[in-house]
Design a protein around this motif. Structure first.
Motif, PDB file in Angstrom:
ATOM      1  N   ARG A  31       0.843  -1.184   0.000  1.00 42.21           N
ATOM      2  CA  ARG A  31       0.000   0.000   0.000  1.00 42.21           C
ATOM      3  C   ARG A  31       0.885   1.244   0.000  1.00 42.21           C
ATOM      4  NH1 ARG A  31      -4.873   1.248   4.264  1.00 42.21           N
ATOM      5  NH2 ARG A  31      -5.395   3.330   3.468  1.00 42.21           N
ATOM      6  N   LYS A  32       0.492   2.211  -0.839  1.00 35.68           N
ATOM      7  CA  LYS A  32       1.269   3.459  -0.925  1.00 35.68           C
ATOM      8  C   LYS A  32       1.246   4.232   0.391  1.00 35.68           C
ATOM      9  CE  LYS A  32       0.819   4.961  -5.714  1.00 35.68           C
ATOM     10  NZ  LYS A  32      -0.093   5.749  -6.561  1.00 35.68           N
ATOM     11  N   TRP A  34       3.038   7.829   0.896  1.00 34.86           N
ATOM     12  CA  TRP A  34       3.958   8.888   0.484  1.00 34.86           C
ATOM     13  C   TRP A  34       4.490   9.633   1.693  1.00 34.86           C
ATOM     14  CZ3 TRP A  34       5.809   9.583  -4.285  1.00 34.86           C
ATOM     15  CH2 TRP A  34       5.083   9.133  -5.398  1.00 34.86           C
ATOM     16  N   LEU A  84       1.053   5.613 -12.683  1.00 32.80           N
ATOM     17  CA  LEU A  84       1.070   4.956 -11.374  1.00 32.80           C
ATOM     18  C   LEU A  84       0.717   5.891 -10.222  1.00 32.80           C
ATOM     19  CD1 LEU A  84       4.188   2.596 -11.599  1.00 32.80           C
ATOM     20  CD2 LEU A  84       1.773   2.067 -11.989  1.00 32.80           C
ATOM     21  N   SER A  85       0.391   7.147 -10.574  1.00 32.68           N
ATOM     22  CA  SER A  85       0.089   8.104  -9.516  1.00 32.68           C
ATOM     23  C   SER A  85      -0.746   9.251 -10.065  1.00 32.68           C
ATOM     24  CB  SER A  85       1.392   8.659  -8.932  1.00 32.68           C
ATOM     25  OG  SER A  85       1.121   9.660  -7.983  1.00 32.68           O
ATOM     26  N   SER A  86      -1.508   9.864  -9.180  1.00 30.57           N
ATOM     27  CA  SER A  86      -2.228  11.087  -9.559  1.00 30.57           C
ATOM     28  C   SER A  86      -1.306  12.302  -9.483  1.00 30.57           C
ATOM     29  CB  SER A  86      -3.431  11.285  -8.628  1.00 30.57           C
ATOM     30  OG  SER A  86      -2.976  11.416  -7.296  1.00 30.57           O
ATOM     31  N   LYS A  87      -0.124  12.113  -8.871  1.00 33.94           N
ATOM     32  CA  LYS A  87       0.817  13.221  -8.756  1.00 33.94           C
ATOM     33  C   LYS A  87       1.577  13.415 -10.065  1.00 33.94           C
ATOM     34  CE  LYS A  87       1.763  11.915  -3.951  1.00 33.94           C
ATOM     35  NZ  LYS A  87       0.681  12.686  -3.333  1.00 33.94           N
TER      36      LYS A  87
HETATM   37  C1  I3P Z   1      -3.957   6.387  -1.425  1.00 36.85           C
HETATM   38  C2  I3P Z   1      -3.354   7.759  -1.290  1.00 36.85           C
HETATM   39  C3  I3P Z   1      -2.216   7.947  -2.270  1.00 36.85           C
HETATM   40  C4  I3P Z   1      -2.664   7.654  -3.686  1.00 36.85           C
HETATM   41  C5  I3P Z   1      -3.278   6.272  -3.795  1.00 36.85           C
HETATM   42  C6  I3P Z   1      -4.432   6.077  -2.827  1.00 36.85           C
HETATM   43  O1  I3P Z   1      -5.047   6.271  -0.553  1.00 36.85           O
HETATM   44  O2  I3P Z   1      -4.325   8.739  -1.560  1.00 36.85           O
HETATM   45  O3  I3P Z   1      -1.714   9.272  -2.171  1.00 36.85           O
HETATM   46  O4  I3P Z   1      -1.558   7.671  -4.528  1.00 36.85           O
HETATM   47  O5  I3P Z   1      -3.738   6.097  -5.123  1.00 36.85           O
HETATM   48  O6  I3P Z   1      -4.900   4.752  -2.893  1.00 36.85           O
HETATM   49  P1  I3P Z   1      -4.875   5.811   0.989  1.00 36.85           P
HETATM   50  O7  I3P Z   1      -4.228   6.937   1.709  1.00 36.85           O
HETATM   51  O8  I3P Z   1      -6.273   5.566   1.442  1.00 36.85           O
HETATM   52  O9  I3P Z   1      -4.018   4.583   0.988  1.00 36.85           O
HETATM   53  P2  I3P Z   1      -1.091   8.901  -5.454  1.00 36.85           P
HETATM   54  O10 I3P Z   1      -1.015  10.109  -4.571  1.00 36.85           O
HETATM   55  O11 I3P Z   1       0.232   8.477  -5.987  1.00 36.85           O
HETATM   56  O12 I3P Z   1      -2.112   9.032  -6.548  1.00 36.85           O
HETATM   57  P3  I3P Z   1      -3.664   4.746  -5.967  1.00 36.85           P
HETATM   58  O13 I3P Z   1      -4.360   3.695  -5.167  1.00 36.85           O
HETATM   59  O14 I3P Z   1      -4.373   5.082  -7.238  1.00 36.85           O
HETATM   60  O15 I3P Z   1      -2.234   4.416  -6.212  1.00 36.85           O
END
Ligand code: I3P
Length: 128
Positions: A31-32, A34, A84-87
């Motif tokens: 699980r991510k 960051w 792989l990311s919204s960032k």
């Molecule tokens: C994740 C969190 C991450 C996001 C991730 C979410 O949610 O918002 O920042 O990745 O997206 O699942 P949570 O905190 O509930 O674990 P990005 O910021 O890199 O987009 P993803 O599941 O689409 O990778």
């Protein structure tokens, strides 16, 4: 030139603050999570430090403070990771052991520099 003229201490190539998340461990998806990380490229390794307070030159000299983790760049793969990311400005680093990290910066020039520098090290190691 370096004070370490015997070449026993690896050269510090680059250091800076990036956002980091590990997304796989030994090929198993994680699980991510960051968080900001003080990243140091030294020799063949990318070294991650947890505490952004210890960002002084002496604190990231090899051996002076304890890294959170480190990554061997030999055989590693580096790819931009838009999907792989919204960032923005995210690249993925995958080690031979199947550990995967995403690294990100809001600053375009900074992420490009890191990408190019890490890529150069990986390419150099591939040629050895
Ligand atoms: C994740 C969190 C991450 C996001 C991730 C979410 O949610 O918002 O920042 O990745 O997206 O699942 P949570 O905190 O509930 O674990 P990005 O910021 O890199 O987009 P993803 O599941 O689409 O990778």
């Amino acid at each position: 030139s370096s004070p370490d003229s015997d070449g026993c201490t690896p050269e510090l190539e680059k250091a800076g603050l990036l956002n980091k998340t590990k997304i796989a461990e030994g090929g198993r998806k994680l699980r991510k999570n960051w968080s900001p990380s003080w990243v140091v490229l030294v020799g063949n390794s990318l070294v991650f430090f947890k505490d952004p307070k210890s960002q002084t030159p002496s604190s990231w000299k090899p051996g002076n403070s304890r890294p959170e983790s480190s990554v061997d760049l030999r055989g590693a793969q580096l790819n931009w990771a838009k999907d792989l990311s919204s960032k923005k400005n995210v690249f993925k680093l995958r080690t031979v052991t199947g550990n995967e990290f995403l690294l990100q910066s809001e600053i375009d020039s900074m992420i490009r520099e890191w990408y190019n520098t890490i890529k150069n090290v990986i390419d150099r190691l591939d040629r050895e």
